[in-house]
Design a protein around this motif. Structure first.
Motif, PDB file in Angstrom:
ATOM      1  N   VAL A 190      85.122  16.020   8.902  1.00 38.04           N
ATOM      2  CA  VAL A 190      86.577  16.177   8.923  1.00 38.04           C
ATOM      3  C   VAL A 190      87.227  14.884   9.367  1.00 38.04           C
ATOM      4  O   VAL A 190      86.957  14.384  10.479  1.00 38.04           O
ATOM      5  CB  VAL A 190      86.989  17.328   9.868  1.00 38.04           C
ATOM      6  N   ASP A 191      88.049  14.323   8.500  1.00 37.43           N
ATOM      7  CA  ASP A 191      88.748  13.092   8.874  1.00 37.43           C
ATOM      8  C   ASP A 191      90.242  13.329   9.102  1.00 37.43           C
ATOM      9  O   ASP A 191      90.970  12.409   9.479  1.00 37.43           O
ATOM     10  CB  ASP A 191      88.537  12.004   7.818  1.00 37.43           C
ATOM     11  N   LYS A 192      90.711  14.586   8.847  1.00 36.96           N
ATOM     12  CA  LYS A 192      92.125  14.898   9.107  1.00 36.96           C
ATOM     13  C   LYS A 192      92.277  16.361   9.484  1.00 36.96           C
ATOM     14  O   LYS A 192      91.726  17.247   8.825  1.00 36.96           O
ATOM     15  CB  LYS A 192      92.974  14.591   7.869  1.00 36.96           C
ATOM     16  N   LEU A 193      93.016  16.615  10.554  1.00 31.70           N
ATOM     17  CA  LEU A 193      93.286  17.983  11.015  1.00 31.70           C
ATOM     18  C   LEU A 193      94.686  18.397  10.566  1.00 31.70           C
ATOM     19  O   LEU A 193      95.615  17.589  10.515  1.00 31.70           O
ATOM     20  CB  LEU A 193      93.185  18.059  12.541  1.00 31.70           C
ATOM     21  N   PHE A 194      94.831  19.677  10.260  1.00 32.39           N
ATOM     22  CA  PHE A 194      96.127  20.232   9.845  1.00 32.39           C
ATOM     23  C   PHE A 194      96.564  21.308  10.844  1.00 32.39           C
ATOM     24  O   PHE A 194      95.748  22.133  11.272  1.00 32.39           O
ATOM     25  CB  PHE A 194      96.030  20.821   8.434  1.00 32.39           C
ATOM     26  N   TYR A 195      97.860  21.267  11.197  1.00 33.10           N
ATOM     27  CA  TYR A 195      98.389  22.187  12.198  1.00 33.10           C
ATOM     28  C   TYR A 195      99.518  23.026  11.602  1.00 33.10           C
ATOM     29  O   TYR A 195     100.207  22.605  10.676  1.00 33.10           O
ATOM     30  CB  TYR A 195      98.913  21.414  13.414  1.00 33.10           C
ATOM     31  N   ARG A 196      99.692  24.212  12.160  1.00 29.31           N
ATOM     32  CA  ARG A 196     100.768  25.110  11.709  1.00 29.31           C
ATOM     33  C   ARG A 196     102.091  24.691  12.334  1.00 29.31           C
ATOM     34  O   ARG A 196     102.156  24.288  13.498  1.00 29.31           O
ATOM     35  CB  ARG A 196     100.473  26.573  12.102  1.00 29.31           C
ATOM     36  N   HIS A 197     103.166  24.847  11.544  1.00 27.56           N
ATOM     37  CA  HIS A 197     104.518  24.661  12.087  1.00 27.56           C
ATOM     38  C   HIS A 197     104.887  25.893  12.895  1.00 27.56           C
ATOM     39  O   HIS A 197     104.785  27.021  12.413  1.00 27.56           O
ATOM     40  CB  HIS A 197     105.538  24.474  10.953  1.00 27.56           C
ATOM     41  N   TRP A 209      89.756  23.430   3.771  1.00 24.78           N
ATOM     42  CA  TRP A 209      90.052  23.276   2.351  1.00 24.78           C
ATOM     43  C   TRP A 209      90.373  21.824   1.994  1.00 24.78           C
ATOM     44  O   TRP A 209      89.872  21.276   1.002  1.00 24.78           O
ATOM     45  CB  TRP A 209      91.218  24.181   1.980  1.00 24.78           C
ATOM     46  N   LYS A 210      91.186  21.167   2.814  1.00 28.68           N
ATOM     47  CA  LYS A 210      91.607  19.796   2.544  1.00 28.68           C
ATOM     48  C   LYS A 210      90.467  18.783   2.730  1.00 28.68           C
ATOM     49  O   LYS A 210      90.541  17.655   2.219  1.00 28.68           O
ATOM     50  CB  LYS A 210      92.785  19.418   3.449  1.00 28.68           C
ATOM     51  N   ASN A 211      89.419  19.162   3.461  1.00 27.41           N
ATOM     52  CA  ASN A 211      88.322  18.230   3.726  1.00 27.41           C
ATOM     53  C   ASN A 211      87.040  18.565   2.961  1.00 27.41           C
ATOM     54  O   ASN A 211      85.980  18.004   3.244  1.00 27.41           O
ATOM     55  CB  ASN A 211      88.019  18.192   5.231  1.00 27.41           C
ATOM     56  N   LEU A 212      87.140  19.448   1.993  1.00 26.45           N
ATOM     57  CA  LEU A 212      85.949  19.835   1.237  1.00 26.45           C
ATOM     58  C   LEU A 212      85.306  18.649   0.501  1.00 26.45           C
ATOM     59  O   LEU A 212      84.087  18.637   0.244  1.00 26.45           O
ATOM     60  CB  LEU A 212      86.293  20.938   0.235  1.00 26.45           C
ATOM     61  N   THR A 213      86.089  17.648   0.174  1.00 27.82           N
ATOM     62  CA  THR A 213      85.521  16.478  -0.514  1.00 27.82           C
ATOM     63  C   THR A 213      84.581  15.686   0.392  1.00 27.82           C
ATOM     64  O   THR A 213      83.824  14.820  -0.079  1.00 27.82           O
ATOM     65  CB  THR A 213      86.660  15.557  -0.994  1.00 27.82           C
ATOM     66  N   ARG A 233      95.740  25.676  19.638  1.00 25.65           N
ATOM     67  CA  ARG A 233      96.221  27.002  19.213  1.00 25.65           C
ATOM     68  C   ARG A 233      97.009  26.951  17.909  1.00 25.65           C
ATOM     69  O   ARG A 233      97.178  27.964  17.239  1.00 25.65           O
ATOM     70  CB  ARG A 233      97.068  27.652  20.317  1.00 25.65           C
ATOM     71  N   ASN A 234      97.509  25.755  17.554  1.00 21.12           N
ATOM     72  CA  ASN A 234      98.250  25.606  16.302  1.00 21.12           C
ATOM     73  C   ASN A 234      97.379  25.119  15.150  1.00 21.12           C
ATOM     74  O   ASN A 234      97.884  24.931  14.036  1.00 21.12           O
ATOM     75  CB  ASN A 234      99.410  24.615  16.483  1.00 21.12           C
ATOM     76  N   LEU A 235      96.094  24.878  15.403  1.00 21.06           N
ATOM     77  CA  LEU A 235      95.209  24.362  14.365  1.00 21.06           C
ATOM     78  C   LEU A 235      95.080  25.361  13.219  1.00 21.06           C
ATOM     79  O   LEU A 235      94.743  26.522  13.409  1.00 21.06           O
ATOM     80  CB  LEU A 235      93.823  24.086  14.954  1.00 21.06           C
ATOM     81  N   ASP A 236      95.371  24.886  11.994  1.00 22.35           N
ATOM     82  CA  ASP A 236      95.221  25.704  10.790  1.00 22.35           C
ATOM     83  C   ASP A 236      93.817  25.453  10.247  1.00 22.35           C
ATOM     84  O   ASP A 236      93.581  24.536   9.456  1.00 22.35           O
ATOM     85  CB  ASP A 236      96.290  25.304   9.763  1.00 22.35           C
ATOM     86  N   VAL A 261     110.684  19.887  11.969  1.00 27.54           N
ATOM     87  CA  VAL A 261     110.089  19.511  13.252  1.00 27.54           C
ATOM     88  C   VAL A 261     108.582  19.401  13.080  1.00 27.54           C
ATOM     89  O   VAL A 261     107.941  20.364  12.637  1.00 27.54           O
ATOM     90  CB  VAL A 261     110.418  20.560  14.342  1.00 27.54           C
ATOM     91  N   PRO A 262     107.951  18.228  13.373  1.00 31.43           N
ATOM     92  CA  PRO A 262     106.500  18.073  13.215  1.00 31.43           C
ATOM     93  C   PRO A 262     105.755  19.095  14.052  1.00 31.43           C
ATOM     94  O   PRO A 262     106.179  19.431  15.169  1.00 31.43           O
ATOM     95  CB  PRO A 262     106.240  16.643  13.723  1.00 31.43           C
ATOM     96  N   PRO A 263     104.643  19.629  13.519  1.00 37.62           N
ATOM     97  CA  PRO A 263     103.880  20.622  14.285  1.00 37.62           C
ATOM     98  C   PRO A 263     103.274  20.020  15.545  1.00 37.62           C
ATOM     99  O   PRO A 263     102.859  18.858  15.556  1.00 37.62           O
ATOM    100  CB  PRO A 263     102.801  21.069  13.304  1.00 37.62           C
ATOM    101  N   LYS A 264     103.230  20.812  16.582  1.00 35.63           N
ATOM    102  CA  LYS A 264     102.638  20.359  17.835  1.00 35.63           C
ATOM    103  C   LYS A 264     101.125  20.367  17.691  1.00 35.63           C
ATOM    104  O   LYS A 264     100.522  21.380  17.331  1.00 35.63           O
ATOM    105  CB  LYS A 264     103.083  21.278  18.973  1.00 35.63           C
ATOM    106  N   ARG A 265     100.483  19.203  18.006  1.00 33.64           N
ATOM    107  CA  ARG A 265      99.052  19.054  17.779  1.00 33.64           C
ATOM    108  C   ARG A 265      98.258  19.575  18.968  1.00 33.64           C
ATOM    109  O   ARG A 265      97.743  18.803  19.784  1.00 33.64           O
ATOM    110  CB  ARG A 265      98.726  17.590  17.489  1.00 33.64           C
ATOM    111  N   VAL A 266      98.190  20.895  19.051  1.00 37.15           N
ATOM    112  CA  VAL A 266      97.376  21.558  20.079  1.00 37.15           C
ATOM    113  C   VAL A 266      96.441  22.532  19.370  1.00 37.15           C
ATOM    114  O   VAL A 266      96.687  22.954  18.234  1.00 37.15           O
ATOM    115  CB  VAL A 266      98.256  22.299  21.109  1.00 37.15           C
TER     116      VAL A 266
END
Length: 446
Positions: A272-279, A257-261, A248-251, A241-246
């Motif tokens: 930051v060009d991409k946000l990551f969320y928790r399942h 880490w993923k945007n350090l480049t 409170r779920n932001l990792d 199930v894709p994580p809900k993009r809210v």
């Protein structure tokens, strides 16, 4: 420079110590012989009794210590200073006076093992149970701890066996008919076994008192088991199930880490060009537990523990529990699975064994094998054709969990043929220890 030295004095002191040690050993031996004589023979040995009285008085202990009619509990009530001595008495403290320890230990052991013969009153049973509690404390345990789970240790099984013998010698129907006497009964697995076996012969006040004792015991066991499974209501995260993009779920850590480049050293900013969320979504499909319990023979431990455990899991969200009991016939107890008290009142311990009729009732309940566990509690002394059914259930993808029966004395009994066949199948019979069953069910649900 000179030093005084008294070799005569040293020798005297050494001789006194040796004499004291010999006297202590003699006193302990007398107390031991008296204890053995009392356990193995009904006749009193005057010489041992008079010598023991003198020893007890010399140790500063009360004479009631030698009176077999006085319980340890009553002794501690009269002489509170003995309470701390009895607690931890047999834990190997080398600083204790050995003769005094022997006197106190002999009292505990005599009250525990010299149970006599003939009828037992409710008062006598209650006194023995209290003394058994002191014995458990002498070993460094809590009162009732060893008897509560007799299958975990040989000593616990022995205590449960002694208690069961006393219960069998008690005129239970007469006691239950007297509310005052019934209130003196302490619920135990042995007592519950007798109540369940005799419930069809009880009526009126006796039946009401029996039900009250069963309810009290069920509630006590349920409290313990509920604690063991308190974390099972949370299922595993469903990553399909894709994580809900809210927010409170932001990792946040993973996003950085993923945007350090994208770090810009000139203006010291991270773009930051991409946000990551928790399942966070969890399994929504109900887990189904099918619990099948052999109620033939001496199966009270299995019936009591497993019906209570089934009721606890039935109370968890998204868990669908079915309960079947069988001997030569099978009975679907699912409508009452949430109330173990009602389940136990509908069971009938004893009779033959025919697991095939139980499997006929259980197999149709397997709708989604990958999401189903079947717990089969039995001694497996049954029709060996039943092994084909077990293999079929296992191959379907159902989690098959065989559990060996445990008698009220704590001894597990499993047909060696079935034990080996189930082991070869990859589903070994787990011991009757309820904690292992809790672990297996928790691992299935989570």
């Amino acid at each position: 420079m000179t030093t005084d030295h008294n070799p005569t004095g040293d020798a005297t002191a050494h001789g006194d110590a040796t004499a004291h040690g010999a006297a202590e050993a003699n006193r302990r031996q007398v107390l031991l012989w008296r204890m053995l004589a009392r356990v193995f023979g009904a006749d009193e040995q005057p010489a041992l009794e008079s010598a023991s009285v003198a020893i007890v008085e010399d140790l500063g202990l009360p004479a009631q210590l030698l009176d077999p009619s006085v319980s340890v509990d009553n002794l501690v009530q009269r002489f509170p200073e003995l309470g701390p001595e009895f607690r931890g008495l047999m834990t190997g403290d080398d600083d204790r006076d050995r003769a005094r320890t022997a006197a106190l230990a002999a009292k505990l052991l005599l009250n525990l093992f010299a149970t006599g013969t003939g009828d037992v009153t409710a008062t006598r049973l209650a006194a023995w149970q209290q003394d058994a509690g002191w014995f458990e404390q002498a070993l460094g345990c809590e009162a009732g701890e060893l008897r509560a789970q007799p299958g975990q240790s040989e000593l616990g099984g022995m205590l449960a066996g002694l208690e069961g013998d006393l219960v069998r010698r008690m005129r239970l129907r007469e006691v239950l008919a007297d509310p005052a006497l019934a209130r003196q009964l302490t619920p135990s697995m042995s007592l519950i076994e007798q109540l369940l076996r005799d419930k069809s012969n009880l009526s009126g006040v006796a039946l009401a008192n029996a039900k009250a004792l069963i309810r009290r015991f069920v509630d006590e066991v349920a409290q313990v088991l509920r604690t063991q499974v308190q974390q099972t209501s949370v299922g595993p995260v469903d990553r399909s199930v894709p994580p809900k993009r809210v927010f409170r779920n932001l990792d946040l850590d993973r996003t950085i880490w993923k945007n350090l480049t994208n770090w810009n050293a000139e203006d010291e900013r991270l773009y930051v060009d991409k946000l990551f969320y928790r399942h966070t979504a969890r399994r929504t499909t109900p887990a189904r537990l099918i619990v099948v319990v052999d109620q033939s023979g001496s199966m009270v431990d299995s019936m009591v523990n497993c019906t209570i455990l089934a009721s606890i899991f039935a109370g968890l969200p998204k868990v669908d529990v079915h309960l079947i009991a069988y001997d030569t016939r099978a009975l679907d107890l699912t409508p009452w699975v949430s109330d173990p008290f009602e389940v136990l009142l509908r069971t009938k311990l004893g009779g033959g064994t025919n697991g095939t009729v139980a499997m006929t009732l259980a197999r149709p309940k397997i709708v989604d094998p990958r999401n189903t566990a079947m717990v089969w509690i039995s001694d497996f002394y049954d029709n060996r054709e039943l092994q084909r059914d077990f293999e079929s259930v296992h191959r379907s993808g159902t989690r098959f969990i065989p559990v060996g029966s445990v008698t009220s004395s704590g001894h597990q009994s499993v047909d060696p043929w079935f034990r080996q066949k189930l082991k070869d199948l990859g589903t070994p019979v787990i011991s009757g220890n309820i904690n292992k069953l809790v672990f297996e069910l928790k691992s299935f649900l989570t």
